[in-house]
Write a protein that holds these residues in place. Structure first.
Motif, PDB file in Angstrom:
ATOM      1  N   PRO A 110       0.835  -1.222   0.000  1.00  0.00           N
ATOM      2  CA  PRO A 110       0.000   0.000   0.000  1.00  0.00           C
ATOM      3  C   PRO A 110       0.863   1.262   0.000  1.00  0.00           C
ATOM      4  O   PRO A 110       0.922   2.020   0.981  1.00  0.00           O
ATOM      5  CB  PRO A 110      -0.814  -0.143   1.290  1.00  0.00           C
ATOM      6  N   VAL A 111       1.529   1.523  -1.099  1.00  0.00           N
ATOM      7  CA  VAL A 111       2.490   2.631  -1.178  1.00  0.00           C
ATOM      8  C   VAL A 111       1.762   3.917  -1.549  1.00  0.00           C
ATOM      9  O   VAL A 111       0.929   3.940  -2.467  1.00  0.00           O
ATOM     10  CB  VAL A 111       3.596   2.312  -2.207  1.00  0.00           C
ATOM     11  N   ILE A 112       2.086   4.995  -0.860  1.00  0.00           N
ATOM     12  CA  ILE A 112       1.505   6.304  -1.161  1.00  0.00           C
ATOM     13  C   ILE A 112       2.565   7.333  -1.525  1.00  0.00           C
ATOM     14  O   ILE A 112       2.244   8.496  -1.792  1.00  0.00           O
ATOM     15  CB  ILE A 112       0.696   6.831   0.040  1.00  0.00           C
ATOM     16  N   GLY A 113       3.823   6.938  -1.573  1.00  0.00           N
ATOM     17  CA  GLY A 113       4.887   7.878  -1.909  1.00  0.00           C
ATOM     18  C   GLY A 113       6.242   7.200  -1.853  1.00  0.00           C
ATOM     19  O   GLY A 113       6.357   5.980  -1.805  1.00  0.00           O
ATOM     20  N   PHE A 114       7.297   8.007  -1.878  1.00  0.00           N
ATOM     21  CA  PHE A 114       8.654   7.471  -1.850  1.00  0.00           C
ATOM     22  C   PHE A 114       9.578   8.456  -1.153  1.00  0.00           C
ATOM     23  O   PHE A 114       9.245   9.642  -0.962  1.00  0.00           O
ATOM     24  CB  PHE A 114       9.167   7.194  -3.270  1.00  0.00           C
ATOM     25  N   ALA A 115      10.735   7.947  -0.779  1.00  0.00           N
ATOM     26  CA  ALA A 115      11.780   8.778  -0.190  1.00  0.00           C
ATOM     27  C   ALA A 115      13.117   8.350  -0.783  1.00  0.00           C
ATOM     28  O   ALA A 115      13.391   7.159  -0.934  1.00  0.00           O
ATOM     29  CB  ALA A 115      11.801   8.625   1.326  1.00  0.00           C
ATOM     30  N   ILE A 116      13.953   9.316  -1.132  1.00  0.00           N
ATOM     31  CA  ILE A 116      15.251   9.056  -1.767  1.00  0.00           C
ATOM     32  C   ILE A 116      16.339   9.746  -0.963  1.00  0.00           C
ATOM     33  O   ILE A 116      16.214  10.919  -0.586  1.00  0.00           O
ATOM     34  CB  ILE A 116      15.271   9.563  -3.226  1.00  0.00           C
ATOM     35  N   THR A 117      17.412   9.015  -0.717  1.00  0.00           N
ATOM     36  CA  THR A 117      18.609   9.609  -0.117  1.00  0.00           C
ATOM     37  C   THR A 117      19.730   9.586  -1.154  1.00  0.00           C
ATOM     38  O   THR A 117      19.996   8.560  -1.766  1.00  0.00           O
ATOM     39  CB  THR A 117      19.045   8.829   1.132  1.00  0.00           C
ATOM     40  N   GLN A 118      20.322  10.737  -1.350  1.00  0.00           N
ATOM     41  CA  GLN A 118      21.399  10.901  -2.338  1.00  0.00           C
ATOM     42  C   GLN A 118      22.659  11.345  -1.611  1.00  0.00           C
ATOM     43  O   GLN A 118      22.655  12.344  -0.900  1.00  0.00           O
ATOM     44  CB  GLN A 118      20.975  11.932  -3.384  1.00  0.00           C
ATOM     45  N   GLN A 119      23.752  10.598  -1.813  1.00  0.00           N
ATOM     46  CA  GLN A 119      24.979  10.880  -1.076  1.00  0.00           C
ATOM     47  C   GLN A 119      26.184  10.753  -1.986  1.00  0.00           C
ATOM     48  O   GLN A 119      26.255   9.843  -2.815  1.00  0.00           O
ATOM     49  CB  GLN A 119      25.116   9.895   0.115  1.00  0.00           C
ATOM     50  N   LYS A 120      27.126  11.665  -1.821  1.00  0.00           N
ATOM     51  CA  LYS A 120      28.394  11.545  -2.525  1.00  0.00           C
ATOM     52  C   LYS A 120      29.213  10.427  -1.903  1.00  0.00           C
ATOM     53  O   LYS A 120      29.179  10.223  -0.685  1.00  0.00           O
ATOM     54  CB  LYS A 120      29.186  12.853  -2.459  1.00  0.00           C
ATOM     55  N   LYS A 121      29.958   9.743  -2.742  1.00  0.00           N
ATOM     56  CA  LYS A 121      30.790   8.658  -2.227  1.00  0.00           C
ATOM     57  C   LYS A 121      31.886   9.225  -1.328  1.00  0.00           C
ATOM     58  O   LYS A 121      32.507  10.246  -1.650  1.00  0.00           O
ATOM     59  CB  LYS A 121      31.413   7.893  -3.399  1.00  0.00           C
ATOM     60  N   ASP A 122      32.097   8.551  -0.205  1.00  0.00           N
ATOM     61  CA  ASP A 122      33.124   8.937   0.783  1.00  0.00           C
ATOM     62  C   ASP A 122      32.837  10.292   1.418  1.00  0.00           C
ATOM     63  O   ASP A 122      33.730  10.936   1.963  1.00  0.00           O
ATOM     64  CB  ASP A 122      34.526   8.960   0.149  1.00  0.00           C
ATOM     65  N   VAL A 123      31.594  10.754   1.348  1.00  0.00           N
ATOM     66  CA  VAL A 123      31.214  12.015   1.982  1.00  0.00           C
ATOM     67  C   VAL A 123      29.937  11.750   2.785  1.00  0.00           C
ATOM     68  O   VAL A 123      28.984  11.161   2.275  1.00  0.00           O
ATOM     69  CB  VAL A 123      30.977  13.132   0.945  1.00  0.00           C
TER      70      VAL A 123
END
Length: 218
Positions: A49-62
């Motif tokens: 029952p999905v109503i949305g999403f969440a994304i995490t974006q990260q630089k490598k080694d940071v």
């Protein structure tokens, strides 16, 4: 629809309630990667029952990361912007339901290209499209020329047939005129025409025979 962008200094700064019954997104992929942007897409397990999403974006080694969240949507992709060229990134995706969020998806790693490489690729695509357009124009021009030539040949053949019928119709009249002219120029003694010479008449005086000649010029 609500979109929240947060930039935090550590992954510990993100606190979300995890739903035990919700599965993480699958088939997470990256596409349309450019020097400063990219698009991440994913699939949702059937029945969640999905109503949305969440994304995490990260630089490598940071440790610094960007958190993107959107609810009240069935979208299965998201644009990543303001990226740095020639940089490695790690992306995680989570599903959101009424009871909380799913665990993180498998990490997706990608690297942005140079700006020059992106421009070169774009130029090649533009050249290809121009070549396709030119090829289409050439084919259209060739077809027009072929049609015009065929029409001209049809006109020449029709004109030839018409002239041939006229010449054929005039042949009997020409034969009659030739026969008439031939009969007018002929004589009883010379059917083909020419000079008509009379016979020498006999003179009562046998001793003095004078020839008499009549010449008819035709």
């Amino acid at each position: 629809m609500e979109r929240i962008f947060l930039l935090v200094l550590s992954c510990l700064g993100v606190s979300l309630v995890t739903a035990d019954s919700l599965s993480p997104p699958v088939n997470v992929t990256i596409r349309e990667v450019k020097a400063n942007s990219a698009v991440v897409s994913w699939d949702i397990p059937e029945g969640d029952p999905v109503i949305g999403f969440a994304i995490t974006q990260q630089k490598k080694d940071v440790r610094m990361l960007r958190f993107i969240q959107e609810v009240n949507t069935t979208t299965r992709s998201c644009a990543l912007w303001d990226l740095e060229e020639e940089t490695d990134y790690i992306v995680h995706v989570q599903s959101i339901s009424m009871s909380g969020t799913s665990p993180l998806s498998e990490p997706l790693r990608f690297r942005t290209p140079k700006e020059a490489e992106t421009q070169a690729s774009k130029s090649e695509d533009e050249v290809t499209m121009e070549e396709v357009g030119q090829t289409t124009q050439l084919r259209a021009g060739e077809l027009i020329i072929i049609v015009v030539v065929l029409i001209m040949w049809a006109g020449v053949i029709a004109l030839f047939c018409r002239q041939y019928d006229i010449i054929k119709d005039n042949e009997p009249n020409n034969n009659k005129d030739k026969a008439k002219n031939s009969s007018e120029c002929s004589t009883p003694e010379h059917p083909t025409g020419g000079l008509l010479r009379s016979k020498f008449p006999k003179n009562n005086n046998n001793n003095n025979r004078m020839p008499s000649v009549n010449i008819i010029e035709v």
